[in-house]
Design an enzyme around this catalytic site. Sequence first.
Site, PDB file in Angstrom:
ATOM      1  N   GLU A   1       0.975  -1.267  -0.017  1.00 16.38           N
ATOM      2  CA  GLU A   1      -0.033   0.081  -0.076  1.00 16.38           C
ATOM      3  C   GLU A   1       0.618   1.244  -0.084  1.00 16.38           C
ATOM      4  OE1 GLU A   1      -0.414  -2.607   1.776  1.00 16.38           O
ATOM      5  OE2 GLU A   1      -2.710  -3.169   1.557  1.00 16.38           O
TER       6      GLU A   1
ATOM      7  N   GLU B   1     -16.257   2.465 -12.339  1.00 13.02           N
ATOM      8  CA  GLU B   1     -16.188   1.497 -13.210  1.00 13.02           C
ATOM      9  C   GLU B   1     -16.870   0.184 -12.921  1.00 13.02           C
ATOM     10  OE1 GLU B   1     -12.690  -0.055 -15.481  1.00 13.02           O
ATOM     11  OE2 GLU B   1     -13.665  -2.060 -15.575  1.00 13.02           O
TER      12      GLU B   1
END
Length: 539
Positions: free
Chosen positions: A208, A325
């Site tokens: 991350e 999306e």
Amino acid sequence: MPLARSIVSAALLGSSVARALPHEPRHTESPDVQVSCPSTPDGAGPELLDAFVSYSVELAFWPDFGGNLSHPNTFSNNLLDNLGELQGTKPHIRVGGNTQDYAIYDPDLPTATKGIVVPSRSPDYPYYLTIGPSFFESYQTFPSVKYAHGFNLAKNGSAARRSLVESAKVACKVLGEDDRFLLWELGNEPDLYKTSAQGIKRPADWDEEDYVREWKDGTAAIRDAIAEACPEMASDARYKYMAPSFAGTSNSLDPNEVWADGLDGRRDIAWISQHNYIDGATQPGVTLQGTLMNHTRTASSVTPLVSLARNLSAAHPALPFVLGETNSLYNQGAPGLSDSFGAALWGLDFRLHSAARGVAAVHMHQGTGYRYAAWQPVATATGRRRTRAPYYGDAAAAAMVGARARGPARVRELAAAERAVAYAAYEGAGLARLMAISLDAYNGTGAAAEAAARPAATFALGLPEGCAREARVARLMAGGSDAVAGVTWDGVSFDWELDEGRPVVVGNATRDERVAVGEDGVMVLEVPHSSAAMVRVDC
Ligand SMILES: *[C@@H]1O[C@H](CO)[C@@H](O)[C@H](O)[C@H]1NC(C)=O
Ligand SMILES: *[C@@H]1O[C@H](CO)[C@@H](O)[C@H](O)[C@H]1NC(C)=O
Ligand SMILES: *[C@@H]1O[C@H](CO)[C@@H](O)[C@H](O)[C@H]1NC(C)=O
Ligand SMILES: *[C@@H]1O[C@H](CO)[C@@H](O)[C@H](O)[C@H]1NC(C)=O
Ligand SMILES: *[C@@H]1O[C@H](CO)[C@@H](O)[C@H](O)[C@H]1NC(C)=O
Ligand SMILES: *[C@@H]1O[C@H](CO)[C@@H](O)[C@H](O)[C@H]1NC(C)=O
């Protein structure tokens, strides 16, 4: 499961018969769904963005959808205009997807794109992709549409980085004009970079913190380029992103952690964006009734997103949570499922359920030849130019959130059985519309359809006091859940063949149907299996 009622069948498809529909409420003994609808939006989902019904277009196919300055795609624009009429704002378009992370900008490329498909990676879109200056003409063809442009994060060598910076200088010029700019995006689904079946892009120990550092380095370089080429686009107010555009909530990067690691440390993120597909095109066990026409399945797919949105809202209360999306089945959908009228009903249910649970905008993903696409923008080997069934679900959702003359839209889920769902939409403080959806599969073709009338589900909807005694009904209808053509919204076809996507009233579907509200405030609505009905109330 709703009771089968063999009442209407062809009746609701024939306008002459529709006029004979009962104007007095039918007090059925046992409606399939019985709910009363609160008069105020307290407890409904949050205020939706103006372009709640929006799209995402696969970057490699954007020139097909938009066309270019000498050949604008007026068919696409007609379809976007229809939705703009219904929801008051034309859909926003996010241009991105897997090919955003393949695209390399070449200032000398004479064509908009040059792609090479590697079928072992994906048969549906190019794995190697170069874009040229004329790619950006496609952003100049639709009036009154705003865009999010997706930059490449996956390719991070020095040549790719130079190309990124050069493309930003071209993109900012085009998007900076005529109020076209919505947001930037850097990287598509980076939580799959270590694992993607379409190619591994980062080592297994990439974490991350590495992602956040790369994203910040990349966005800083883009900002420098934009400050040089389009200084007005580099201001704090305008230089904004949608991020992190992760594929899911539990892949190889934890979205909670990237926000905690300071993804928005520079306050240049405007929307929290996540992606979602409720299942996969070739996953075993995926069916129309069991997967798409299954509200329980849709809701369970949305649940982790709701959890993530709640987690992030505490630290980022000003940022709307959007699906940047999404669509039905990943890997571009499956024929017979994602292209059917059942998928249009799924799309309507998915959009409204997401709205009721805290998603401020839903961008359905599109590509040329994709099985789940709402329209095929140009004729290719993958099919003729046409409006496809899922588009009609988008139209119904746009009508439901409405043009918002009386204030922002909010959606509440009133009833949620596996195959029968009801929603309410509010405008400002007032109740404006109700939507009843039957998700019982009904095959319009074949022996079964000829042998039996089309059953219907009965919805008994209780309205608040003071609403008018009559309401107007608009239906989302087709021959059956398996239909891939002949779909109508409120008696209107948007098919290419009729008037290039502009609305055409067709004679064989109901329009201007009325339903009465009883003394007790209850409206009884018959909804044929595999269809939806929206009621505009006057409260
Ligand atoms: C514009 O689109 C047309 C039709 O697809 C194509 O023939 C033409 O080459 C395009 N122009 C540019 C500059 O890409
Ligand atoms: C590019 O990605 C690699 C991992 O594949 C990483 O080690 C490197 O730091 C990245 N480069 C930049 C400029 O971020
Ligand atoms: C609908 O989805 C739920 C949740 O995934 C599942 O348990 C149920 O079996 C599905 N229904 C059908 C008919 O497949
Ligand atoms: C939200 O936070 C809780 C508590 O930290 C965590 O258990 C949960 O997994 C998070 N939800 C998502 C979708 O990440
Ligand atoms: C519709 O047809 C499909 C495919 O032939 C079949 O699997 C399904 O059971 C049928 N559904 C109904 C409701 O008849
Ligand atoms: C209605 O008419 C259109 C053409 O005008 C046709 O494509 C469609 O299949 C018809 N729908 C039904 C349900 O008969």
